[in-house]
Structures are given as C-alpha cells and as structure tokens.
Design an enzyme around this catalytic site. Structure first.
Site, short mmCIF file in Angstrom:
data_model
loop_
_atom_site.label_atom_id
_atom_site.label_comp_id
_atom_site.label_asym_id
_atom_site.label_seq_id
_atom_site.Cartn_x
_atom_site.Cartn_y
_atom_site.Cartn_z
N THR A 118 24.96 24.05 4.51
CA THR A 118 26.56 24.31 4.97
C THR A 118 28.02 23.72 4.11
O THR A 118 27.35 22.43 3.31
CB THR A 118 26.66 22.72 6.56
OG1 THR A 118 27.65 23.06 7.34
CG2 THR A 118 25.51 21.84 6.26
N TYR A 142 23.76 15.61 9.83
CA TYR A 142 23.63 16.96 10.31
C TYR A 142 23.96 17.08 8.67
O TYR A 142 22.94 18.07 7.37
CB TYR A 142 25.03 17.49 11.58
CG TYR A 142 24.48 19.33 10.68
CD1 TYR A 142 23.53 20.19 11.28
CD2 TYR A 142 25.66 19.79 10.39
CE1 TYR A 142 23.51 21.11 10.19
CE2 TYR A 142 25.98 20.90 9.65
CZ TYR A 142 24.43 22.11 10.19
OH TYR A 142 24.76 23.34 9.37
#
Ligand code: UFG
Length: 331
Positions: A118, A142
């Site tokens: 990501t 995350y």
C-alpha cells in the site's frame, strides 16, 4: 495444463476483481479466505477453500490439495483507524498471517507470490509523485504491518527462494463493469462509496475531512485507480514471475491526483444528483496528497491503467451500488 493460483482474500474487494481477470486469462483459481471480511457471493471465478491465514494446518492442507503454481496474497485487514486502536489485530493477521502463508509455501515448494502492499507504507511523503525508492515511514500500524511483510518477503527469498512482486496500491475504486462484483465494505469508510450513499440515501450527509490543506482547493488529493486496472496489474505480475522475472516492487496508481471536492463534483456530474455534504475537521493521519509515479510498472510490467478515468471509476461504482440496492430489495 491449466495452472492453479491460490488467491488469499479472493472474496474481498480487490481480490474478487482480480480473480475475474485471472479466470478470463485461463488460470484455475482457488480462493483461500476465512470470510471474516470477504463475501461468499464474490467468489464467482474459482473454488472457495475456507481457511484462516493463522491456521498452519489448514494452509498446508490447501497447498497439498491444490499444488498452486503461485500465490496472490490479498487477505488483510485494511482500516487505518482500526489499526491505530487495535494494532495487535493488524500485526497478527497481516504480518504474522503472511509469515504462516510463506512457511506453507516453503514447505510445499510454491516459489512465487504477489503481495498487496500500500501507499500507506510511505507515510507522509515530502516529494510528489511518489517513486518506489522513496523513504517508507508509515504513520499507522496498518501501513507498518504491510511494510514488515515487504521485508519478510525479502528474507524468505534468501532462505527459501520465494520470488515476490510487491504491489503498492494507491486508492482502489470502481467496480466490475458488469455490476456483478463491486466495493462492499462493512463499515464503509471510503470516499467514493460514501458520496454515492449520499446520492442514494436521503438521510446521509458526507463529511469532508478538512478543507484547509495546502492543496489547490484545500481538500486532500488522492490517486484513484480502477479496481479492474489493479486486477490487470496482478495478472501481468503473475506472468512476469512465471517468465522468470526477479523480485520487484511497483506502485499502482495513475500519476494523477484528484481532490475530495473534485470527486464530489464528479459524482454529482455522473449521477446527475447532489451529494449532500458538510465540512468537518481533518481525519487524523490523512496526508494532504498521495500521487503515484506509475512509470516503473509501465516500463517493467507493461502495465497502463485504461479504466481509471475518474468519471468511469464513479460510473462503474454507481452501477454496482444500484444493482446492490436491487439485490437487497429482492431479498
Ligand atoms: N474522505 C472524506 N470523507 C469521508 C471519507 C473520506 O473527506 O467520509 C477523504 C479522506 O480524508 C481522504 C479521501 O477522502 O482524503 C480518500 O479517503 P478514503 O478513506 O477513501 O481513502 P484513504 O486515502 O484514506 O485510504 C486509502 C486506502 C487505505 C490506505 C490509504 C493510504 O483505502 O487502505 O489509502 O493512505 F491505507
């Protein structure tokens, strides 16, 4: 002989759309998913083998049974806010879960993996557009849980010869043009589905998280990439590794940024309806702008987004939501 790919998280958003692309390219698909955040009705392009990433026995069983040529690893938790409140959940499921998966691969001799990373691994970048070699400094668990996996993958190549392609997604959006699968999150936190919610639901009002950023209209800028373009990148990465390509990392974005207000206006343009909205405070941890340099994926993988025009992203998302409403009404 048809080759088999094991797709973890194939019942989720990007996973299910990628399975569609793999099936169309002739791959045999096994979806490994525990359905904790995925959807049984999204598994339309292969067999579902229910299992948890943390369950080593179940993973070994899947590898023994299907003998996959390669793994495409989508399964992960992906809510930034939740990761701040419950970091353990993210390090366990996303990081440790991947370690379990890699151990099962090493045991079975499966030596190719494509990993969903990501742009959150970059944190708050100082230069734009973002290239793959820029400093990675995540600002939430995350992003950190995904960055750890990127490092773990390198170590598993050294120890076990597992080659990997790491794909750093920017903002996945849109839906399959046939409206069969799309973006279904519970809870939904993403901008485009929430704008559409505003169009379809009289009682919902979008909150724009801040209009005082140092950007052209004061709202945050993101690089929205159509989920079918993401799917195509995974297919190209599979071919790349299958052809003997070396481990590598690629940004998946368009190179173009769109502000929150521009998205709101585009949703109004495409749907012909107003998006009720108000300006609220900034959401903690939102970088002002995230725009990919997509040059490397084009050069090495031959990948170019072709469906990521913002109006097309929104039109396909809207179609999906209309069909989803129809499906719910029919229940
Ligand atoms: N936004 C609003 N109001 C909302 C929801 C979003 O103004 O109700 C804004 C956000 O502040 C942001 C933009 O719309 O500026 C896009 O927000 P999303 O939540 O749709 O997407 P993010 O950019 O926050 O998140 C995406 C991925 C994450 C990933 C992150 C990296 O969904 O998985 O990029 O920063 F971690």
């Amino acid at each position: 002989m048809t080759k088999t790919v094991l797709v973890t998280g194939g019942a989720g958003y990007v996973g299910s759309h990628s399975c569609k692309a793999f099936a169309e390219a002739g791959w045999n698909i096994v979806v490994y998913d525990n359905l904790s955040r995925g959807w049984r009705d999204f598994v339309q392009f292969g067999e579902l083998f229910e299992g948890d990433l943390l369950d080593a026995d179940r993973l070994n069983e899947a590898f023994q049974k299907f003998k996959p040529e390669a793994v495409v690893h989508f399964a992960a938790f992906a809510y930034v806010g939740e990761s701040v409140d419950q970091p353990g959940l993210y390090y366990e499921n996303n990081t440790l879960g991947t370690v379990r998966l890699l151990d099962a691969m090493a045991k079975a001799g499966t030596d190719k993996i494509i990993f969903s990373s990501t742009c959150a691994t970059y944190g708050v970048p100082t230069e734009m557009p973002i290239t793959e070699s820029m400093r990675q400094a995540p600002i939430n668990p995350y992003g950190m849980s995904k960055l750890f996996v990127e490092k773990v993958l390198d170590d598993y190549e050294t120890a076990h010869g597992i080659r990997s392609v790491k794909l750093r997604y920017f903002n996945a959006a849109g839906a399959s043009p046939d409206g069969e699968i799309g973006e279904r999150h519970d809870p939904e936190t993403h901008l485009i589905p929430l704008c559409i919610e505003g169009v379809l639901n009289d009682t919902f009002k979008l909150t724009i998280f801040g209009d005082d950023f140092d950007t052209r209209d004061g709202t945050c800028i993101r690089d929205y990439i159509h989920v079918m373009d993401l799917a195509d990148a995974h297919l190209k990465a599979l071919d790349y590794l299958g052809g003997g390509g070396a481990s590598d990392v690629f940004n998946l974005g368009t190179g173009t940024g769109t502000s929150v207000l521009e998205i709101v206006h585009a949703v109004e343009r495409v749907t012909g309806k107003p998006v009720p909205r108000e300006i609220g405070p900034r959401r903690p941890g939102d970088p002002p702008a995230l725009i990919a340099s997509a040059e490397k994926a084009a050069r090495v993988l031959g990948w170019k987004p072709v469906q990521s025009d913002v109006d097309n992203v929104i039109a396909t998302a809207y179609e999906w939501h209309l069909k989803e409403l129809g499906r719910k009404a029919a229940l």
